[in-house]
Design a protein around this motif. Sequence first.
Motif, short mmCIF file in Angstrom:
data_model
loop_
_atom_site.label_atom_id
_atom_site.label_comp_id
_atom_site.label_asym_id
_atom_site.label_seq_id
_atom_site.Cartn_x
_atom_site.Cartn_y
_atom_site.Cartn_z
N LEU A 1 0.83 -1.21 0.00
CA LEU A 1 0.00 0.00 0.00
C LEU A 1 0.86 1.25 0.00
O LEU A 1 0.64 2.17 -0.80
CB LEU A 1 -0.92 -0.01 1.23
CG LEU A 1 -1.78 1.24 1.44
CD1 LEU A 1 -2.76 1.43 0.30
CD2 LEU A 1 -2.52 1.16 2.78
N ALA A 2 1.85 1.30 0.89
CA ALA A 2 2.71 2.48 0.98
C ALA A 2 3.53 2.67 -0.29
O ALA A 2 3.63 3.79 -0.82
CB ALA A 2 3.62 2.36 2.20
N LEU A 3 4.11 1.59 -0.80
CA LEU A 3 4.91 1.68 -2.02
C LEU A 3 4.06 2.11 -3.21
O LEU A 3 4.49 2.93 -4.03
CB LEU A 3 5.58 0.34 -2.31
CG LEU A 3 6.76 -0.04 -1.41
CD1 LEU A 3 7.08 -1.53 -1.57
CD2 LEU A 3 7.97 0.79 -1.75
N ALA A 4 2.85 1.56 -3.32
CA ALA A 4 1.97 1.87 -4.45
C ALA A 4 1.55 3.34 -4.42
O ALA A 4 1.58 4.03 -5.44
CB ALA A 4 0.75 0.96 -4.44
N LEU A 5 1.14 3.82 -3.25
CA LEU A 5 0.71 5.21 -3.15
C LEU A 5 1.87 6.17 -3.37
O LEU A 5 1.70 7.24 -3.95
CB LEU A 5 0.08 5.46 -1.77
CG LEU A 5 -1.23 4.71 -1.50
CD1 LEU A 5 -1.72 5.02 -0.09
CD2 LEU A 5 -2.29 5.07 -2.52
N ASN A 6 3.06 5.78 -2.92
CA ASN A 6 4.23 6.62 -3.10
C ASN A 6 4.65 6.70 -4.57
O ASN A 6 4.86 7.78 -5.12
CB ASN A 6 5.39 6.09 -2.25
CG ASN A 6 6.63 6.95 -2.35
OD1 ASN A 6 7.47 6.74 -3.23
ND2 ASN A 6 6.76 7.93 -1.47
N THR A 7 4.75 5.53 -5.21
CA THR A 7 5.17 5.54 -6.62
C THR A 7 4.11 6.15 -7.52
O THR A 7 4.43 6.69 -8.57
CB THR A 7 5.52 4.11 -7.09
OG1 THR A 7 6.16 4.18 -8.37
CG2 THR A 7 4.28 3.24 -7.23
N ALA A 8 2.84 6.09 -7.10
CA ALA A 8 1.77 6.72 -7.89
C ALA A 8 1.99 8.22 -8.00
O ALA A 8 1.72 8.83 -9.04
CB ALA A 8 0.41 6.43 -7.27
N ALA A 9 2.48 8.84 -6.92
CA ALA A 9 2.73 10.28 -6.94
C ALA A 9 3.81 10.63 -7.96
O ALA A 9 3.66 11.57 -8.75
CB ALA A 9 3.13 10.77 -5.55
N TYR A 10 4.90 9.88 -7.95
CA TYR A 10 5.98 10.14 -8.91
C TYR A 10 5.56 9.78 -10.33
O TYR A 10 5.89 10.48 -11.29
CB TYR A 10 7.23 9.36 -8.51
CG TYR A 10 7.90 9.89 -7.26
CD1 TYR A 10 8.77 10.97 -7.33
CD2 TYR A 10 7.64 9.32 -6.02
CE1 TYR A 10 9.38 11.46 -6.19
CE2 TYR A 10 8.25 9.80 -4.87
CZ TYR A 10 9.12 10.88 -4.96
OH TYR A 10 9.72 11.36 -3.82
N THR A 11 4.84 8.68 -10.46
CA THR A 11 4.38 8.24 -11.78
C THR A 11 3.45 9.27 -12.40
O THR A 11 3.50 9.52 -13.61
CB THR A 11 3.67 6.88 -11.68
OG1 THR A 11 4.57 5.91 -11.14
CG2 THR A 11 3.18 6.41 -13.04
#
Length: 243
Positions: A99-109
Amino acid sequence: MDLIQLAVPVLLKGLWVTAALTFVSVLIGFNLGLGLALMRLSSNRFLSGFAKYYSNVFRGTPLLVQIFLFYYGLGQLSLIKDNAALWWVISDGARCAVLALALNTAAYTSEILRGGLMSVPVGLVEAAQACGMSRILRFRRIEFPLAIRQALPAYGNELILVVKGTSLASTITVLEITGYAKRLMSQTFAIFEIFAIAGVLYLVINLMLIAIIRSTERFLMRHETSSGRHLTAPQPNRSTMIS
C-alpha cells in the motif's frame, strides 16, 4: 565459501518477496498514477487540485515515514479497526508495504506521465479531433502511446527506485532480501559479507530492469530511429520534479 553457501539460498527466498512487492506496487501505482496525471491535466479545479496536493504530500515526505504511518499509525484508529477490509490491509506487513509503495510511486508516476502527456504535439491532437475521434479513442490511439514513449526513460528510473524502496519493508517485519539479510547478520555476525551479497542481488534485479527498459524503449522508438528522427523531451525525475 561456507558463508556464501549458507546465505545465498536464504536471500533467494527474500528475492521472490522483493519481486512480488515490486510487481504489485508498480501495477497499482501505475494505474493510480495515470489517473492522477489525467486529473492534474483536467480543467476541473477540484480534480487538478486534489492530484497536485496528493503528489506534493507523497513526494514531500520520506517513504519510511509513510510506511510507519500506515503500519503503526492507522492501526490505532477505530475507523480502521472496525472496518474488516481496511484492517485486513493494515494488519499485515507485506500488504501494508505494498500500500505504501503503491501510493508513493503513484505520486511520482503521475508527474512522469503528466510530462509525457504534455509533450504530445498539439497538432496531432487537433488532427485527431478534426477526424472525428472521440476523446477516449484519441487518448488510446495517439496521446497515451506517444506519452509512454517520452516518459519511459524517467519511468524506468522510478521502477529502480521502487525496487530499492522495498528494502524498507524489512522495518515492518517483512522478510524480503534485506529482512533475511538482517536475520542472517544476527546469526552469523558477518555484517559486511551478508549485506554485500544482498547488494549484489539488488544490483542484478536492477540491471535486468534496465535491460528490459532499454529494449522496450528501442522497440517503441524503432520508427523514429529508422527514419533518422528521434523525438526527445525533458522528463521529470525524483531530483528535478516541480509542482
